[in-house]
Design a protein around this motif. Structure first.
Motif, PDB file in Angstrom:
ATOM      1  N   GLN A  76      -7.769 -21.287 -43.844  1.00 21.32           N
ATOM      2  CA  GLN A  76      -8.921 -21.272 -42.950  1.00 21.32           C
ATOM      3  C   GLN A  76      -9.093 -19.919 -42.259  1.00 21.32           C
ATOM      4  O   GLN A  76      -9.306 -19.821 -41.063  1.00 21.32           O
ATOM      5  CB  GLN A  76      -8.815 -22.396 -41.916  1.00 21.32           C
ATOM      6  N   GLY A  77      -8.941 -18.864 -43.045  1.00 15.05           N
ATOM      7  CA  GLY A  77      -9.175 -17.510 -42.562  1.00 15.05           C
ATOM      8  C   GLY A  77      -8.036 -16.896 -41.773  1.00 15.05           C
ATOM      9  O   GLY A  77      -8.159 -15.774 -41.296  1.00 15.05           O
ATOM     10  N   LYS A  78      -6.930 -17.600 -41.634  1.00 15.99           N
ATOM     11  CA  LYS A  78      -5.787 -17.062 -40.881  1.00 15.99           C
ATOM     12  C   LYS A  78      -4.609 -16.879 -41.824  1.00 15.99           C
ATOM     13  O   LYS A  78      -4.359 -17.714 -42.685  1.00 15.99           O
ATOM     14  CB  LYS A  78      -5.409 -18.015 -39.743  1.00 15.99           C
ATOM     15  N   ARG A  79      -3.882 -15.755 -41.635  1.00 18.32           N
ATOM     16  CA  ARG A  79      -2.716 -15.491 -42.473  1.00 18.32           C
ATOM     17  C   ARG A  79      -1.461 -16.079 -41.852  1.00 18.32           C
ATOM     18  O   ARG A  79      -1.282 -16.047 -40.634  1.00 18.32           O
ATOM     19  CB  ARG A  79      -2.533 -13.990 -42.675  1.00 18.32           C
ATOM     20  N   TYR A  80      -0.590 -16.600 -42.705  1.00 16.14           N
ATOM     21  CA  TYR A  80       0.665 -17.190 -42.265  1.00 16.14           C
ATOM     22  C   TYR A  80       1.824 -16.590 -43.052  1.00 16.14           C
ATOM     23  O   TYR A  80       1.658 -16.150 -44.194  1.00 16.14           O
ATOM     24  CB  TYR A  80       0.671 -18.706 -42.484  1.00 16.14           C
ATOM     25  N   GLY A  81       2.980 -16.603 -42.446  1.00 14.59           N
ATOM     26  CA  GLY A  81       4.199 -16.172 -43.111  1.00 14.59           C
ATOM     27  C   GLY A  81       5.359 -17.007 -42.602  1.00 14.59           C
ATOM     28  O   GLY A  81       5.398 -17.395 -41.436  1.00 14.59           O
ATOM     29  N   LEU A  82       6.292 -17.306 -43.488  1.00 14.65           N
ATOM     30  CA  LEU A  82       7.447 -18.113 -43.108  1.00 14.65           C
ATOM     31  C   LEU A  82       8.672 -17.575 -43.823  1.00 14.65           C
ATOM     32  O   LEU A  82       8.693 -17.480 -45.053  1.00 14.65           O
ATOM     33  CB  LEU A  82       7.219 -19.580 -43.481  1.00 14.65           C
ATOM     34  N   ALA A  83       9.674 -17.208 -43.052  1.00 16.07           N
ATOM     35  CA  ALA A  83      10.934 -16.748 -43.632  1.00 16.07           C
ATOM     36  C   ALA A  83      11.740 -17.958 -44.053  1.00 16.07           C
ATOM     37  O   ALA A  83      11.919 -18.895 -43.287  1.00 16.07           O
ATOM     38  CB  ALA A  83      11.701 -15.925 -42.609  1.00 16.07           C
ATOM     39  N   VAL A  84      12.220 -17.946 -45.286  1.00 16.43           N
ATOM     40  CA  VAL A  84      13.000 -19.055 -45.811  1.00 16.43           C
ATOM     41  C   VAL A  84      14.482 -18.727 -45.757  1.00 16.43           C
ATOM     42  O   VAL A  84      15.315 -19.575 -45.512  1.00 16.43           O
ATOM     43  CB  VAL A  84      12.565 -19.407 -47.252  1.00 16.43           C
ATOM     44  N   GLY A  85      14.831 -17.458 -45.959  1.00 12.63           N
ATOM     45  CA  GLY A  85      16.220 -17.032 -45.884  1.00 12.63           C
ATOM     46  C   GLY A  85      16.882 -16.991 -47.239  1.00 12.63           C
ATOM     47  O   GLY A  85      16.235 -16.982 -48.280  1.00 12.63           O
ATOM     48  N   HIS A  86      18.211 -16.975 -47.225  1.00 12.78           N
ATOM     49  CA  HIS A  86      18.974 -16.978 -48.466  1.00 12.78           C
ATOM     50  C   HIS A  86      18.862 -18.340 -49.127  1.00 12.78           C
ATOM     51  O   HIS A  86      18.615 -19.339 -48.484  1.00 12.78           O
ATOM     52  CB  HIS A  86      20.457 -16.693 -48.181  1.00 12.78           C
ATOM     53  N   GLY A  87      19.119 -18.391 -50.391  1.00  9.27           N
ATOM     54  CA  GLY A  87      19.108 -19.675 -51.081  1.00  9.27           C
ATOM     55  C   GLY A  87      18.668 -19.520 -52.510  1.00  9.27           C
ATOM     56  O   GLY A  87      18.572 -18.416 -53.042  1.00  9.27           O
ATOM     57  N   GLY A  90      -5.557 -31.474 -46.214  1.00  7.85           N
ATOM     58  CA  GLY A  90      -5.997 -31.367 -44.823  1.00  7.85           C
ATOM     59  C   GLY A  90      -4.942 -31.768 -43.817  1.00  7.85           C
ATOM     60  O   GLY A  90      -5.252 -32.089 -42.677  1.00  7.85           O
ATOM     61  N   HIS A  91      -3.680 -31.767 -44.233  1.00 13.14           N
ATOM     62  CA  HIS A  91      -2.579 -32.139 -43.349  1.00 13.14           C
ATOM     63  C   HIS A  91      -1.696 -30.955 -42.989  1.00 13.14           C
ATOM     64  O   HIS A  91      -0.542 -31.128 -42.605  1.00 13.14           O
ATOM     65  CB  HIS A  91      -1.699 -33.229 -44.002  1.00 13.14           C
ATOM     66  N   PHE A  92      -2.222 -29.752 -43.131  1.00 15.48           N
ATOM     67  CA  PHE A  92      -1.410 -28.560 -42.893  1.00 15.48           C
ATOM     68  C   PHE A  92      -0.990 -28.461 -41.431  1.00 15.48           C
ATOM     69  O   PHE A  92      -1.811 -28.631 -40.523  1.00 15.48           O
ATOM     70  CB  PHE A  92      -2.196 -27.306 -43.295  1.00 15.48           C
ATOM     71  N   ASP A  93       0.293 -28.214 -41.183  1.00 16.43           N
ATOM     72  CA  ASP A  93       0.841 -28.083 -39.827  1.00 16.43           C
ATOM     73  C   ASP A  93       0.762 -26.616 -39.415  1.00 16.43           C
ATOM     74  O   ASP A  93       1.586 -25.805 -39.840  1.00 16.43           O
ATOM     75  CB  ASP A  93       2.290 -28.579 -39.803  1.00 16.43           C
ATOM     76  N   VAL A  94      -0.230 -26.278 -38.593  1.00 19.62           N
ATOM     77  CA  VAL A  94      -0.429 -24.875 -38.219  1.00 19.62           C
ATOM     78  C   VAL A  94       0.719 -24.333 -37.373  1.00 19.62           C
ATOM     79  O   VAL A  94       0.916 -23.129 -37.277  1.00 19.62           O
ATOM     80  CB  VAL A  94      -1.772 -24.669 -37.476  1.00 19.62           C
ATOM     81  N   SER A  95       1.521 -25.207 -36.756  1.00 16.39           N
ATOM     82  CA  SER A  95       2.679 -24.741 -35.989  1.00 16.39           C
ATOM     83  C   SER A  95       3.833 -24.339 -36.901  1.00 16.39           C
ATOM     84  O   SER A  95       4.783 -23.701 -36.460  1.00 16.39           O
ATOM     85  CB  SER A  95       3.155 -25.829 -35.025  1.00 16.39           C
ATOM     86  N   LEU A  96       3.761 -24.751 -38.167  1.00 20.86           N
ATOM     87  CA  LEU A  96       4.780 -24.495 -39.200  1.00 20.86           C
ATOM     88  C   LEU A  96       6.089 -25.243 -38.962  1.00 20.86           C
ATOM     89  O   LEU A  96       7.030 -25.081 -39.730  1.00 20.86           O
ATOM     90  CB  LEU A  96       5.068 -22.987 -39.353  1.00 20.86           C
ATOM     91  N   LYS A 129       5.692  -7.952 -41.853  1.00 15.95           N
ATOM     92  CA  LYS A 129       4.770  -7.004 -41.232  1.00 15.95           C
ATOM     93  C   LYS A 129       4.090  -6.082 -42.238  1.00 15.95           C
ATOM     94  O   LYS A 129       3.049  -5.498 -41.946  1.00 15.95           O
ATOM     95  CB  LYS A 129       5.526  -6.137 -40.211  1.00 15.95           C
ATOM     96  N   ARG A 130       4.687  -5.930 -43.413  1.00 15.11           N
ATOM     97  CA  ARG A 130       4.209  -4.939 -44.382  1.00 15.11           C
ATOM     98  C   ARG A 130       2.710  -5.016 -44.690  1.00 15.11           C
ATOM     99  O   ARG A 130       2.046  -3.976 -44.791  1.00 15.11           O
ATOM    100  CB  ARG A 130       5.035  -5.040 -45.668  1.00 15.11           C
TER     101      ARG A 130
END
Length: 197
Positions: A17-28, A47-53, A85-86
């Motif tokens: 919805q026009g907003k960028r998101y990023g989530l670090a998953v880590g090693h694995g 339509g169930h996306f959790d914007v708080s992540l 940030k890149r």
């Protein structure tokens, strides 16, 4: 949802919805990372996306000792932060600002685990940099600490309470005497070419 990996670290980036998101998953392993990316895509489509992540962050066992060593080193977390940030930061700024902080983290040789270790790292930066640059880096590290808390890597932002260093901006000496300033202004007022200034 795009999956990125560098030196064994995984993170996800996407837009919704026009907003960028990023989530670090880590090693694995890549398989759970792909499964998480698929879940996010399914939630967006339904339509169930959790914007708080919060629904997508790894669950932390509350029974575990919260004082244990972090799973990821501060250097690894900083690398993940740089990658997040890149897209929004120029390559020149990454090379001139972000990568030197990584080099200094390696030089410091300790993980940032509390206020004392954070202050020690800031003291290292201040011993190697001007007050202005060290204060700019402190601001950046406070943002990094906030990101670490948001991603669930830290319980608190260890840099948040460190004040900026004082000094660094030296007052400029006036290059003109009072008599010279008066003569300069008098000349400008009457000069045919420069009176409009």
């Amino acid at each position: 949802v795009a999956i990125y990996s560098r030196d064994g670290l995984y993170w996800l980036r996407w837009s919704y919805q026009g907003k960028r998101y990023g989530l670090a998953v880590g090693h694995g392993q890549i398989k759970p990372t792909r499964a998480l990316a698929a879940k996010i895509e399914t939630d967006m489509a339904a339509g169930h996306f959790d914007v708080s992540l919060e629904a997508y962050k790894p669950k932390v066992d509350q029974k575990l000792d919260q004082t244990r060593d972090p799973v990821l080193s501060t250097g690894e977390l900083w690398q993940m932060y740089m990658e997040v940030k890149r897209p929004d930061v120029s390559g020149q700024r990454i090379a001139a600002v972000y990568e030197p902080i990584l080099a200094n983290l390696r030089r410091y040789g300790r993980d940032i685990a509390d206020l004392e270790s954070a202050q020690g790292f800031i003291n290292l930066l201040r011993s190697r940099q001007s007050v202005l640059i060290a204060n700019q880096n402190l601001t950046l590290l406070k943002s990094f600490g906030a990101w670490c808390v948001k991603q669930g890597h830290w319980q608190v932002n260890h840099f948040a309470d460190i004040p900026p260093a004082k000094g660094g901006i030296r007052p400029r000496k006036n290059p003109f005497t009072v008599d010279e300033v008066h003569r300069f202004l008098a000349t400008i007022k009457t000069d045919a070419d420069y009176w409009h200034y």
